[in-house]
Design a protein around this motif. Structure first.
Motif, PDB file in Angstrom:
ATOM      1  N   PHE A  39     -25.555  -6.701 -35.327  1.00 57.85           N
ATOM      2  CA  PHE A  39     -24.478  -7.671 -35.512  1.00 57.85           C
ATOM      3  C   PHE A  39     -23.776  -7.440 -36.839  1.00 57.85           C
ATOM      4  O   PHE A  39     -22.536  -7.405 -36.912  1.00 57.85           O
ATOM      5  CB  PHE A  39     -25.065  -9.081 -35.440  1.00 57.85           C
ATOM      6  CG  PHE A  39     -24.092 -10.178 -35.761  1.00 57.85           C
ATOM      7  CD1 PHE A  39     -23.252 -10.685 -34.786  1.00 57.85           C
ATOM      8  CD2 PHE A  39     -24.046 -10.727 -37.041  1.00 57.85           C
ATOM      9  CE1 PHE A  39     -22.359 -11.708 -35.084  1.00 57.85           C
ATOM     10  CE2 PHE A  39     -23.159 -11.742 -37.348  1.00 57.85           C
ATOM     11  CZ  PHE A  39     -22.314 -12.240 -36.364  1.00 57.85           C
ATOM     12  N   TYR A  40     -24.543  -7.267 -37.918  1.00 59.14           N
ATOM     13  CA  TYR A  40     -23.947  -7.056 -39.235  1.00 59.14           C
ATOM     14  C   TYR A  40     -23.292  -5.680 -39.312  1.00 59.14           C
ATOM     15  O   TYR A  40     -22.225  -5.520 -39.905  1.00 59.14           O
ATOM     16  CB  TYR A  40     -25.028  -7.184 -40.304  1.00 59.14           C
ATOM     17  CG  TYR A  40     -24.477  -7.359 -41.710  1.00 59.14           C
ATOM     18  CD1 TYR A  40     -23.797  -8.502 -42.069  1.00 59.14           C
ATOM     19  CD2 TYR A  40     -24.654  -6.358 -42.673  1.00 59.14           C
ATOM     20  CE1 TYR A  40     -23.293  -8.669 -43.350  1.00 59.14           C
ATOM     21  CE2 TYR A  40     -24.164  -6.519 -43.961  1.00 59.14           C
ATOM     22  CZ  TYR A  40     -23.483  -7.678 -44.292  1.00 59.14           C
ATOM     23  OH  TYR A  40     -22.977  -7.839 -45.562  1.00 59.14           O
ATOM     24  N   GLY A  41     -23.932  -4.692 -38.712  1.00 55.25           N
ATOM     25  CA  GLY A  41     -23.379  -3.342 -38.735  1.00 55.25           C
ATOM     26  C   GLY A  41     -22.091  -3.196 -37.959  1.00 55.25           C
ATOM     27  O   GLY A  41     -21.331  -2.248 -38.194  1.00 55.25           O
ATOM     28  N   ALA A  42     -21.826  -4.111 -37.025  1.00 57.29           N
ATOM     29  CA  ALA A  42     -20.562  -4.058 -36.292  1.00 57.29           C
ATOM     30  C   ALA A  42     -19.379  -4.237 -37.225  1.00 57.29           C
ATOM     31  O   ALA A  42     -18.265  -3.796 -36.924  1.00 57.29           O
ATOM     32  CB  ALA A  42     -20.546  -5.131 -35.199  1.00 57.29           C
ATOM     33  N   TRP A  43     -19.607  -4.912 -38.358  1.00 59.72           N
ATOM     34  CA  TRP A  43     -18.547  -5.031 -39.369  1.00 59.72           C
ATOM     35  C   TRP A  43     -18.472  -3.752 -40.200  1.00 59.72           C
ATOM     36  O   TRP A  43     -17.398  -3.166 -40.347  1.00 59.72           O
ATOM     37  CB  TRP A  43     -18.806  -6.245 -40.260  1.00 59.72           C
ATOM     38  CG  TRP A  43     -17.925  -6.268 -41.460  1.00 59.72           C
ATOM     39  CD1 TRP A  43     -16.580  -6.509 -41.493  1.00 59.72           C
ATOM     40  CD2 TRP A  43     -18.313  -5.992 -42.807  1.00 59.72           C
ATOM     41  NE1 TRP A  43     -16.108  -6.399 -42.775  1.00 59.72           N
ATOM     42  CE2 TRP A  43     -17.150  -6.087 -43.611  1.00 59.72           C
ATOM     43  CE3 TRP A  43     -19.534  -5.691 -43.412  1.00 59.72           C
ATOM     44  CZ2 TRP A  43     -17.178  -5.890 -44.976  1.00 59.72           C
ATOM     45  CZ3 TRP A  43     -19.564  -5.488 -44.774  1.00 59.72           C
ATOM     46  CH2 TRP A  43     -18.397  -5.591 -45.549  1.00 59.72           C
ATOM     47  N   ASP A  44     -19.586  -3.318 -40.768  1.00 56.29           N
ATOM     48  CA  ASP A  44     -19.612  -2.093 -41.566  1.00 56.29           C
ATOM     49  C   ASP A  44     -21.072  -1.667 -41.730  1.00 56.29           C
ATOM     50  O   ASP A  44     -21.836  -2.322 -42.452  1.00 56.29           O
ATOM     51  CB  ASP A  44     -18.962  -2.321 -42.940  1.00 56.29           C
ATOM     52  CG  ASP A  44     -18.659  -1.023 -43.667  1.00 56.29           C
ATOM     53  OD1 ASP A  44     -19.445  -0.064 -43.498  1.00 56.29           O
ATOM     54  OD2 ASP A  44     -17.648  -0.953 -44.386  1.00 56.29           O
ATOM     55  N   TRP A  45     -21.452  -0.568 -41.094  1.00 53.07           N
ATOM     56  CA  TRP A  45     -22.844  -0.109 -41.124  1.00 53.07           C
ATOM     57  C   TRP A  45     -23.316   0.243 -42.526  1.00 53.07           C
ATOM     58  O   TRP A  45     -24.505   0.212 -42.818  1.00 53.07           O
ATOM     59  CB  TRP A  45     -23.018   1.104 -40.212  1.00 53.07           C
ATOM     60  CG  TRP A  45     -23.355   0.731 -38.817  1.00 53.07           C
ATOM     61  CD1 TRP A  45     -22.543   0.776 -37.734  1.00 53.07           C
ATOM     62  CD2 TRP A  45     -24.616   0.224 -38.350  1.00 53.07           C
ATOM     63  NE1 TRP A  45     -23.201   0.325 -36.609  1.00 53.07           N
ATOM     64  CE2 TRP A  45     -24.484  -0.021 -36.963  1.00 53.07           C
ATOM     65  CE3 TRP A  45     -25.836  -0.053 -38.964  1.00 53.07           C
ATOM     66  CZ2 TRP A  45     -25.521  -0.514 -36.192  1.00 53.07           C
ATOM     67  CZ3 TRP A  45     -26.874  -0.560 -38.197  1.00 53.07           C
ATOM     68  CH2 TRP A  45     -26.715  -0.780 -36.823  1.00 53.07           C
ATOM     69  N   ARG A  46     -22.384   0.581 -43.406  1.00 49.94           N
ATOM     70  CA  ARG A  46     -22.785   1.026 -44.748  1.00 49.94           C
ATOM     71  C   ARG A  46     -23.515  -0.059 -45.530  1.00 49.94           C
ATOM     72  O   ARG A  46     -24.243   0.251 -46.484  1.00 49.94           O
ATOM     73  CB  ARG A  46     -21.548   1.466 -45.542  1.00 49.94           C
ATOM     74  CG  ARG A  46     -20.872   2.716 -45.020  1.00 49.94           C
ATOM     75  CD  ARG A  46     -19.602   2.992 -45.789  1.00 49.94           C
ATOM     76  NE  ARG A  46     -18.624   1.930 -45.625  1.00 49.94           N
ATOM     77  CZ  ARG A  46     -17.474   1.871 -46.307  1.00 49.94           C
ATOM     78  NH1 ARG A  46     -17.199   2.801 -47.210  1.00 49.94           N
ATOM     79  NH2 ARG A  46     -16.623   0.880 -46.096  1.00 49.94           N
ATOM     80  N   PHE A  47     -23.325  -1.334 -45.152  1.00 51.13           N
ATOM     81  CA  PHE A  47     -23.913  -2.418 -45.931  1.00 51.13           C
ATOM     82  C   PHE A  47     -25.184  -2.979 -45.309  1.00 51.13           C
ATOM     83  O   PHE A  47     -25.781  -3.900 -45.881  1.00 51.13           O
ATOM     84  CB  PHE A  47     -22.882  -3.532 -46.132  1.00 51.13           C
ATOM     85  CG  PHE A  47     -21.747  -3.114 -47.026  1.00 51.13           C
ATOM     86  CD1 PHE A  47     -21.931  -3.027 -48.390  1.00 51.13           C
ATOM     87  CD2 PHE A  47     -20.512  -2.778 -46.494  1.00 51.13           C
ATOM     88  CE1 PHE A  47     -20.904  -2.632 -49.224  1.00 51.13           C
ATOM     89  CE2 PHE A  47     -19.471  -2.389 -47.311  1.00 51.13           C
ATOM     90  CZ  PHE A  47     -19.669  -2.304 -48.683  1.00 51.13           C
ATOM     91  N   VAL A  48     -25.605  -2.437 -44.182  1.00 52.90           N
ATOM     92  CA  VAL A  48     -26.893  -2.868 -43.621  1.00 52.90           C
ATOM     93  C   VAL A  48     -28.040  -2.537 -44.583  1.00 52.90           C
ATOM     94  O   VAL A  48     -28.932  -3.378 -44.795  1.00 52.90           O
ATOM     95  CB  VAL A  48     -27.111  -2.243 -42.232  1.00 52.90           C
ATOM     96  CG1 VAL A  48     -28.518  -2.558 -41.711  1.00 52.90           C
ATOM     97  CG2 VAL A  48     -26.073  -2.767 -41.243  1.00 52.90           C
ATOM     98  N   PRO A  49     -28.083  -1.343 -45.197  1.00 53.19           N
ATOM     99  CA  PRO A  49     -29.146  -1.079 -46.186  1.00 53.19           C
ATOM    100  C   PRO A  49     -29.135  -2.064 -47.347  1.00 53.19           C
ATOM    101  O   PRO A  49     -30.202  -2.407 -47.874  1.00 53.19           O
ATOM    102  CB  PRO A  49     -28.834   0.349 -46.668  1.00 53.19           C
ATOM    103  CG  PRO A  49     -28.120   0.980 -45.518  1.00 53.19           C
ATOM    104  CD  PRO A  49     -27.281  -0.115 -44.932  1.00 53.19           C
TER     105      PRO A  49
END
Length: 468
Positions: A39-49
């Motif tokens: 769900f969060y990565g659908a916005w921008d995967w770079r910020f999942v970490p």
């Protein structure tokens, strides 16, 4: 991925089916955790970490605090965790703002140079999940909650219903629920679906229509509008931000309920408040309580000390609360306005005044509402200059044009009339609907959603609090 979209609907149906088909509670939490990262990565995967690192860091700090018996080391660990959270939040949210202010200050001193702005991207929801991390570390230090497992803290800070715009659910509220396999009953399903549909209506019909048809055009060019437009647009924004933000909270609470978890209420008819203090007990309740418990009381000392210290603590809390909303002077002024009003209220309530000076309840409600609306003008304006121009247009209009439509006026009145509903109106409606046969309830729900879809403005704008 926005709640009122087909993509989220399909995503949630899959998550719902997977979570309720698992027999192990740990596997269930793993499914929810991976789903939250998707769900969060659908916005921008770079910020999942970044989200994962934040959760692991706060889990590690709390675990070290819980294992250490030395009071000074425990306090140092807690403060280190708080500072780490604030540094992360400060870098992403305020770096460019302070770099720009530093450049302006150097220019005033005669040093001309262009500061190297990094154009840091603001991760969605960072203000919410860092505040959750801070509250968890502080609560473990204070002995309010025990240290929890890594899986539970990862899910606490990543859980997708409240991840990007709250409510700020504390570990004491949610972790105990994670530790037991949830149960789903018809009451929770009815209430959850009702909250989702009600939130969808407030967001897609009221908030979006007010924003696109009237509020946004007026605030973008206040000098092109007359006094009536400016006044009604200020009222319109008050209704828009309430319907927009409370809609997200309603849908988040409803989605969590369908997954078997209970979130605290986040709004309680704020515009019927008779004081600013009461307003902050009704508006964005999870943030208000966070600021009260962790900033006003724990950090600043609350009501301890003399009157001057109490007024200072009120002002600092609201100024920092304003700055939490964004790196702009308009937010600082908005927070300062609320802080000053709270100080005046406190002085007034303790002053030796005769009964002749006591306002009737309706006048207190009207006065409080208009102080809040005045603050919303600064909150909504793109800059301090735009806010001044807006207020100037109200008191010294340059044009007499009026573009407001009967539909807009009707939506504003309806949005305010919502506040006349009883506090338990939604619960009472859910209790009546739960007695209906399942086919009848499903048919009525589907018909209502079709009506809302037909009424809503084309497209789905991001929720206002996504940028905070």
């Amino acid at each position: 991925m926005l709640f009122p979209t087909l993509s989220f609907g399909l995503f949630f149906l899959l998550v719902f089916a997977l979570t309720w088909s698992t027999t192990s509670n740990d596997w269930r939490k793993l499914v929810l955790l991976v789903a939250s990262w998707i769900f969060y990565g659908a916005w921008d995967w770079r910020f999942v970490p970044l989200l994962i690192v934040s959760a692991v860091m706060n889990w590690g700090v709390a675990a070290l605090i819980a294992r250490d018996d030395d009071r000074k080391r425990r306090k140092a660990l807690m403060l280190g965790g708080v500072v780490a959270n604030l540094v992360m939040l400060g870098f992403f949210k305020y770096f460019d703002f302070f770099a720009e202010q530093a450049g302006s200050l150097l220019e005033l001193l005669g040093v001309r140079q262009d500061p190297a702005l990094m154009q840091v991207i603001l991760p969605v929801g960072i203000s919410f999940f860092t505040f959750q991390g801070i509250s968890y570390a502080v609560d473990v230090y204070k002995g309010r909650v025990p240290a929890a497992r890594l899986l539970d803290i990862l899910l606490l800070m990543s859980f997708f219903p409240h991840l990007v715009a709250g409510p700020i659910v504390r570990a004491s509220d949610l972790v105990p629920q994670f530790q037991q396999k949830p149960q789903l009953n018809r009451g929770m399903v009815t209430m959850g679906l009702l909250l989702i549909v009600w939130g969808l209506f407030k967001k897609a019909v009221i908030a979006s229509e007010l924003a696109t048809a009237f509020v946004d055009p007026v605030f973008e060019a206040p000098m092109m509008h007359g006094r009536i437009d400016l006044i009604l647009a200020a009222y319109g924004y008050a209704v828009q931000i309430y319907c927009d933000f409370s809609a997200y909270s309603d849908m988040a609470i409803g989605i969590a309920a369908l997954l078997g978890y209970r979130f605290p209420r986040n709004f309680d008819r704020p515009y019927r408040s008779a004081s600013l203090q009461e307003f902050w007990r009704r508006w964005h309740i999870s943030l208000s309580r966070w600021l009260r418990d962790y900033l006003y009381i724990d950090a600043l000392g609350g009501n301890r000390g003399g009157k001057a210290r109490v007024y200072r603590n009120l002002m600092l809390t609201m100024l920092l609360g304003g700055l939490w909303h964004g790196a702009a002077w308009t937010f600082v002024i908005w927070g300062g306005l609320h802080g000053a009003a709270l100080c005046v209220e406190r002085w007034w309530s303790r002053a030796s005044l005769t009964k002749a000076w006591v306002l009737p309840h309706w006048a207190k409600v009207a006065l409080t509402f208009h102080v809040v609306v005045l603050g919303w003008i600064f909150f909504r304006a793109s800059s301090f200059g735009d806010a001044v121009a807006y207020l100037g247009g109200i008191f010294a209009p340059q044009v007499d044009t009026m573009t407001v439509t009967p539909l807009v006026v009707g939506l504003i009145l309806f949005g305010l009339a919502i506040h006349a509903l009883p506090w338990n109106a939604m619960q009472r409606a859910a209790e009546r609907l739960r007695s209906l046969p399942a086919p009848a309830f499903a048919l009525g729900l589907a018909a209502t959603m079709l009506v809302v879809d037909a009424m809503r403005y084309e497209g789905v704008a991001p929720f206002i609090y996504f940028r905070f």
